[in-house]
Design a protein around this motif. Structure first.
Motif, PDB file in Angstrom:
ATOM      1  N   ILE A 189     -14.416 -86.845  49.819  1.00 31.18           N
ATOM      2  CA  ILE A 189     -13.678 -86.633  48.578  1.00 31.18           C
ATOM      3  C   ILE A 189     -14.606 -86.034  47.534  1.00 31.18           C
ATOM      4  CG2 ILE A 189     -12.414 -87.740  46.694  1.00 31.18           C
ATOM      5  CD1 ILE A 189     -11.462 -89.805  48.628  1.00 31.18           C
ATOM      6  N   SER A 190     -14.269 -84.836  47.124  1.00 35.50           N
ATOM      7  CA  SER A 190     -15.000 -84.149  46.064  1.00 35.50           C
ATOM      8  C   SER A 190     -13.979 -83.426  45.200  1.00 35.50           C
ATOM      9  CB  SER A 190     -15.996 -83.143  46.654  1.00 35.50           C
ATOM     10  OG  SER A 190     -16.498 -82.285  45.645  1.00 35.50           O
ATOM     11  N   HIS A 191     -14.248 -83.403  43.891  1.00 36.00           N
ATOM     12  CA  HIS A 191     -13.360 -82.681  42.989  1.00 36.00           C
ATOM     13  C   HIS A 191     -13.803 -81.228  42.797  1.00 36.00           C
ATOM     14  CE1 HIS A 191     -11.755 -86.582  42.492  1.00 36.00           C
ATOM     15  NE2 HIS A 191     -12.754 -87.038  41.754  1.00 36.00           N
ATOM     16  N   ASP A 192     -14.825 -80.834  43.540  1.00 30.69           N
ATOM     17  CA  ASP A 192     -15.262 -79.439  43.547  1.00 30.69           C
ATOM     18  C   ASP A 192     -14.358 -78.692  44.532  1.00 30.69           C
ATOM     19  OD1 ASP A 192     -16.555 -77.046  43.448  1.00 30.69           O
ATOM     20  OD2 ASP A 192     -18.434 -77.739  44.330  1.00 30.69           O
ATOM     21  N   ILE A 193     -13.162 -78.342  44.082  1.00 31.93           N
ATOM     22  CA  ILE A 193     -12.099 -77.893  44.993  1.00 31.93           C
ATOM     23  C   ILE A 193     -11.788 -76.401  44.892  1.00 31.93           C
ATOM     24  CG2 ILE A 193     -11.027 -80.177  44.970  1.00 31.93           C
ATOM     25  CD1 ILE A 193      -8.867 -78.999  43.077  1.00 31.93           C
ATOM     26  N   VAL A 194     -12.501 -75.659  44.051  1.00 27.29           N
ATOM     27  CA  VAL A 194     -12.159 -74.246  43.853  1.00 27.29           C
ATOM     28  C   VAL A 194     -12.260 -73.469  45.163  1.00 27.29           C
ATOM     29  CG1 VAL A 194     -12.750 -72.112  42.654  1.00 27.29           C
ATOM     30  CG2 VAL A 194     -12.881 -74.301  41.445  1.00 27.29           C
ATOM     31  N   ALA A 195     -13.351 -73.670  45.904  1.00 28.37           N
ATOM     32  CA  ALA A 195     -13.542 -72.929  47.151  1.00 28.37           C
ATOM     33  C   ALA A 195     -12.539 -73.340  48.215  1.00 28.37           C
ATOM     34  CB  ALA A 195     -14.967 -73.140  47.670  1.00 28.37           C
ATOM     35  N   HIS A 196     -11.913 -74.509  48.053  1.00 24.93           N
ATOM     36  CA  HIS A 196     -10.931 -74.967  49.032  1.00 24.93           C
ATOM     37  C   HIS A 196      -9.525 -74.486  48.679  1.00 24.93           C
ATOM     38  CE1 HIS A 196      -9.458 -77.572  52.241  1.00 24.93           C
ATOM     39  NE2 HIS A 196      -8.462 -77.912  51.425  1.00 24.93           N
ATOM     40  N   VAL A 197      -9.157 -74.611  47.413  1.00 25.46           N
ATOM     41  CA  VAL A 197      -7.811 -74.212  46.988  1.00 25.46           C
ATOM     42  C   VAL A 197      -7.707 -72.695  46.824  1.00 25.46           C
ATOM     43  CG1 VAL A 197      -6.064 -74.460  45.183  1.00 25.46           C
ATOM     44  CG2 VAL A 197      -7.449 -76.430  45.853  1.00 25.46           C
ATOM     45  N   SER A 198      -8.764 -72.089  46.261  1.00 22.44           N
ATOM     46  CA  SER A 198      -8.776 -70.633  46.018  1.00 22.44           C
ATOM     47  C   SER A 198     -10.031 -70.019  46.622  1.00 22.44           C
ATOM     48  CB  SER A 198      -8.736 -70.357  44.508  1.00 22.44           C
ATOM     49  OG  SER A 198      -7.626 -70.965  43.902  1.00 22.44           O
ATOM     50  N   PRO A 199     -10.140 -70.021  47.958  1.00 23.11           N
ATOM     51  CA  PRO A 199     -11.360 -69.507  48.593  1.00 23.11           C
ATOM     52  C   PRO A 199     -11.606 -68.037  48.306  1.00 23.11           C
ATOM     53  CG  PRO A 199      -9.622 -69.845  50.217  1.00 23.11           C
ATOM     54  CD  PRO A 199      -9.157 -70.476  48.943  1.00 23.11           C
ATOM     55  N   ASP A 200     -10.541 -67.263  48.100  1.00 20.47           N
ATOM     56  CA  ASP A 200     -10.694 -65.852  47.774  1.00 20.47           C
ATOM     57  C   ASP A 200     -11.379 -65.675  46.423  1.00 20.47           C
ATOM     58  OD1 ASP A 200      -7.996 -67.092  47.366  1.00 20.47           O
ATOM     59  OD2 ASP A 200      -7.775 -65.432  45.960  1.00 20.47           O
ATOM     60  N   VAL A 201     -10.973 -66.466  45.430  1.00 18.37           N
ATOM     61  CA  VAL A 201     -11.573 -66.375  44.101  1.00 18.37           C
ATOM     62  C   VAL A 201     -13.037 -66.780  44.156  1.00 18.37           C
ATOM     63  CG1 VAL A 201     -11.502 -67.253  41.735  1.00 18.37           C
ATOM     64  CG2 VAL A 201      -9.372 -66.790  42.954  1.00 18.37           C
ATOM     65  N   ALA A 202     -13.330 -67.887  44.848  1.00 24.50           N
ATOM     66  CA  ALA A 202     -14.710 -68.372  44.934  1.00 24.50           C
ATOM     67  C   ALA A 202     -15.615 -67.351  45.623  1.00 24.50           C
ATOM     68  CB  ALA A 202     -14.743 -69.701  45.683  1.00 24.50           C
ATOM     69  N   ALA A 203     -15.136 -66.765  46.714  1.00 25.25           N
ATOM     70  CA  ALA A 203     -15.972 -65.829  47.480  1.00 25.25           C
ATOM     71  C   ALA A 203     -16.112 -64.483  46.774  1.00 25.25           C
ATOM     72  CB  ALA A 203     -15.372 -65.634  48.873  1.00 25.25           C
ATOM     73  N   TRP A 204     -15.014 -63.927  46.294  1.00 27.73           N
ATOM     74  CA  TRP A 204     -15.058 -62.579  45.731  1.00 27.73           C
ATOM     75  C   TRP A 204     -15.713 -62.534  44.358  1.00 27.73           C
ATOM     76  CZ3 TRP A 204      -9.335 -61.444  47.467  1.00 27.73           C
ATOM     77  CH2 TRP A 204      -9.339 -61.194  48.842  1.00 27.73           C
TER      78      TRP A 204
END
Length: 519
Positions: A70-85
């Motif tokens: 459980i981590s609240h660092d969820i950007v790369a999980h919910v929006s992997p395109d945004v995190a990567a690009w």
């Protein structure tokens, strides 16, 4: 003869749309070239589909995998395109959504211009409106320009604080049913903890609340609307996967027939409710201060027909507004409540602080709308939940004029804009090194002072198009959380698997399992 004329007309319409689509595609390529000429970079698009296929593929891949722990660092999980690009191409970067080039903007000053200072130059894009119109029609969410302004001015009085307080009784009665249900389950466990999948129960509660507060004694029909909209959302997502095909939404496919039939049924149910209210109001005449009723439908009818506006609402406009508030009131509320309980279950210190505050102000049950404003701790928990787990992961607009943002980027008319809400609200540069931690105290002095930029919190958006139902959503969240904390304590179940994903709103793909104990 008539058959030949009909065929010729159909061919002409088809060719006209092909030509229009070709011109639009050529115009979009010009926009994209102008944006790339300013140094904006982004992933290579596919013809017609743009980057949509890759975005969907990336999100489905992480959703099927889930998160480790459980981590609240969820950007790369919910929006992997945004995190990567954003790492690969920088901030901002450029994507193509089908044929529309979109600039993904991260700078809060530019976002403030888009949503507030120059909001009249940025509206919902054509592609965005197509999906909204298919789903809930031309309500507030699906309107631009003068039509939006008119609807907003007509509907705003229905959401004034005093009118919302009249809905408190309905909210408490609906929540009492959930309290009784969970109490029976705990009782069957002989006073011990019992596992409850709270996400589904809270969805049903939110549907019950919005059915009662919107449709009063006719809430059974409101529940049928909820069930129809839920199914319609599933069907439209399937349809969306084929949206790169020209005119797919107009083709006589089995999927489209299902969508068209379901939409007619939902509209028919709402129309019958509206006509019943008009008949009842005509009988009451001037004998009642609220002849249409004091629920949300009644207030919308009252403002739309007797509020002194120069243009009154037609029936279809009221139907579309009902669908808009039904969907928004259900999906966003249930998402907020489910994540709030998860966060309280994993932070027992804040759970105890919130419970103590509720017991102090409501020793005999939640029965006073005025006192809700005194729940400061509960309010901070709600805002921090919306920061970590906002209902919408992103927001989209399109420029209606040639515009220059504060970061120097020139946006030609027709350029799409994506505001990555989730990424913005988890940004350590704005929120500090603890950006991915649950710290409600950061909102002790309100949203504008919670981080380094006053407009970095977009839980309800801001500016002229700030969420009209913000007061209703917060009131409902406070009522439900207060009543649940009065009756139960919560711990995380070992069976819970953290997997936040976008399903209309950000919610757990595999549900939220908590251990519930009666107090």
């Amino acid at each position: 003869m008539w058959g030949s004329l009909a065929l010729a007309l159909a061919i002409c319409v088809f060719l006209e749309r092909i030509c229009r689509s070709g011109l639009k595609l050529w115009h979009m390529r010009k926009l994209e070239a102008a944006l790339r000429g300013q140094g904006l970079k982004g992933p290579p698009p596919i013809f017609l589909a743009g980057n949509v296929v890759e975005i969907l593929f990336r999100r489905e891949a992480v959703r099927n995998k889930g998160m480790d722990g459980i981590s609240h660092d969820i950007v790369a999980h919910v929006s992997p395109d945004v995190a990567a690009w954003s790492k690969l191409y920088g901030k901002p970067y450029l994507v193509r959504w089908l044929s529309e080039p979109r600039v993904v903007v991260f700078d809060p000053d530019s976002i403030r211009e888009i949503l507030s200072k120059q909001f009249d130059k940025f509206e919902k894009s054509e592609q965005q409106l197509e999906f909204v119109l298919d789903f809930i029609g031309a309500g507030l969410v699906g309107l631009n320009g003068n039509k939006w302004s008119h609807h907003r001015s007509v509907l705003s009085p229905a959401f004034h604080t005093e009118r919302l307080k009249a809905m408190l009784s309905s909210m408490t009665k609906c929540t009492e049913k959930l309290v009784e249900k969970w109490s029976r389950r705990v009782g069957q466990a002989e006073g011990l903890e019992t596992e409850v999948e709270v996400q589904q129960d809270l969805k049903r509660l939110a549907a019950d609340v919005i059915s009662h507060t919107s449709f009063g004694s006719n809430y059974e029909k409101g529940e049928r609307v909820f069930q129809g909209l839920t199914l319609l959302g599933v069907l439209l997502v399937r349809c969306f996967h084929n949206s790169w095909l020209p005119f797919f939404r107009y083709l006589p496919t089995k999927l489209n027939f299902q969508i068209w039939k379901l939409r007619r049924e939902i509209d028919g149910t709402l129309l019958s409710l509206i006509r019943e209210r008009r008949i009842a109001a005509a009988k009451l005449g001037e004998r009642s201060s609220h002849p249409y009723g004091s629920d949300l439908l009644g207030l919308i009818l009252e403002e739309g027909e007797t509020g002194g506006k120069s243009v009154k609402f037609p029936e279809q406009a009221i139907v579309d507004e009902c669908k808009t508030f039904y969907l928004a009131g259900h999906e966003t509320s249930s998402s907020l409540l489910a994540w709030a309980l998860l966060l309280l279950a994993t932070h027992p210190d804040w759970q105890e602080k919130a419970r103590a505050e509720v017991q102090q102000h409501f020793p005999n049950g939640v029965d006073d709308g005025e006192t809700l404003s005194k729940l400061k701790v509960v309010g901070m928990i709600i805002l921090e939940t919306l920061r970590l787990y906002p209902a919408a992961g992103e927001m989209n607009r399109a420029s209606t004029h040639d515009t220059v943002l504060s970061n120097g980027i020139k946006l030609p008319r027709g350029t799409g804009i994506t505001i990555p809400i989730l990424s913005l609200q988890h940004d350590p540069e704005l929120w500090g090194p603890d950006a991915n931690e649950f710290r409600p105290e950061r909102f002790a002095n309100g949203t504008t002072k919670a981080c380094k930029h006053p407009n970095a919190f977009l839980g309800f958006s801001f500016g002229p198009r700030v969420c009209i139902g913000q007061g209703l959503a917060v009131m409902e969240a406070k009522v439900v959380l207060a009543m649940l904390l009065q009756n139960f304590s919560f711990r995380l179940s070992p069976n819970y698997r953290h997997n936040p994903t976008v399903q209309i709103v950000i919610q757990s793909f595999t549900g939220i399992q908590l251990l519930v104990q009666k107090i």
